[in-house]
Design an enzyme around this catalytic site. Sequence first.
Site, short mmCIF file in Angstrom:
data_model
loop_
_atom_site.label_atom_id
_atom_site.label_comp_id
_atom_site.label_asym_id
_atom_site.label_seq_id
_atom_site.Cartn_x
_atom_site.Cartn_y
_atom_site.Cartn_z
N HIS A 126 14.16 56.95 42.55
CA HIS A 126 13.99 57.62 41.00
C HIS A 126 15.35 57.91 40.65
O HIS A 126 15.55 58.89 39.73
CB HIS A 126 13.01 58.91 40.84
CG HIS A 126 11.57 58.14 41.81
ND1 HIS A 126 10.84 56.81 41.53
CD2 HIS A 126 11.14 58.50 42.50
CE1 HIS A 126 10.19 56.63 41.96
NE2 HIS A 126 9.70 57.83 42.72
N HIS A 195 5.13 59.02 36.62
CA HIS A 195 5.10 59.23 38.00
C HIS A 195 4.00 60.39 38.16
O HIS A 195 3.86 60.78 39.50
CB HIS A 195 6.66 59.53 38.55
CG HIS A 195 6.16 59.80 40.07
ND1 HIS A 195 5.03 59.92 41.43
CD2 HIS A 195 7.35 58.97 41.05
CE1 HIS A 195 5.58 60.04 42.16
NE2 HIS A 195 7.21 59.17 42.28
N GLU A 332 2.36 53.08 39.81
CA GLU A 332 3.93 53.13 38.86
C GLU A 332 4.09 51.76 38.79
O GLU A 332 4.55 50.95 39.17
CB GLU A 332 5.05 53.79 39.79
CG GLU A 332 4.25 55.16 40.69
CD GLU A 332 5.34 55.34 41.40
OE1 GLU A 332 6.53 55.53 41.70
OE2 GLU A 332 5.13 55.62 42.74
#
Length: 368
Positions: A126, A195, A332
Amino acid sequence: MTFKQAVLGVAVVFMSSLAQAGVTKADWGKTADGTPVQIYTLSNENLTVLITTFGARVVSIEAPDRAGKKADVVLGYDSLKEYEADKSTYFGSIVGRYGNRIAKGAFTIDGKTYHVPLNNNGNALHGGPAGFSSKVWVGKEIPDGVEMTLVSPDGDMGFPGTLTARVRYTVEGKSLKINYIATTTKATVVNLTNHSYFNLAGDGKGTILDHVLMMPADFYTPVDATQIPTGELAPVKGTPFDFLKPTAIGARINDTNEQLKIGGGYDHNWALNGAGDGLHVAAKVYEASSGRTLTVTTTQPGVQFYSGNFLDGSKTGKFGVTYQKYAGFCLETQHFPDAPNQPKFASTLLKPGETLHSETVFTFGVQK
Ligand code: GLA
């Protein structure tokens, strides 16, 4: 009630079903380094959505059940402080510059290798330890919603080029739409997603194992022991990864299966059958006790379905309930993990002069 009032009443109801979402803004305190943070409320007759400039996060989504009773269907916290303290769940956030994993945090563009600081089993997850989910974005009201802007400087978390990212959240009918736009000053890699963790029974209402999930994907991307794709597109047929027909998330989650063991449940990328055709379905979810449904459509080629495996009871959410394993699931929408190092995966390269656009729509309905 006079006839005139009744007619006016009908007119008002008719107009309100077409009405734009109301948008309001409020201060939401300051980060530890003193940066002011705001929270926006987007609401229409169906949905009320709270979005903060901290990580451009979705804090709350209130959606009706089959009796019309509203409940918050995403996990999260009451305060900015709690969001800032949590470095592991990414609740509701926009993850970037590169959502999901880059193997060993390294990638090469035009012969030059770049390094993102490692934050997940020897890989970058991420966007690295100070990714977009931990930045304060700049909010601006737009029709039906809010536009969040983040300027990520050249070299931010090791990525080349100044990247300007815009994420537009709008509430339209029964949908929360998310539009992603990005430009760069040097060739870079980008993968932006949201997310949010959903629990359609309501935030804090047990696990999501009984939710019924459908994903139109014949293939998924299996991973190595550190959750980096092996590069293979494996058929879901005959495996617990087959969600072509609606199936309870928990039905096979404890099956003996090497891939399920690695992620402690589902934490994989599905290659969507509709990829390449504009908006296509990524997933449909149904929760029987509330009747709520969630349909996710996207322009992205993949979706990371994560079943909340790393939630461990150590975090307490908005309603004072500790989040146990499987308390929420994420869908996601994305380009495939580690695409910068996987020549067979669709490219995530963004060059100066190009504009990245993608869209994902979360639609909340009910099934009687
Ligand atoms: C993503 C990853 C998971 C996990 C969560 C956050 O979904 O794929 O492995 O890191 O984020 O906990």
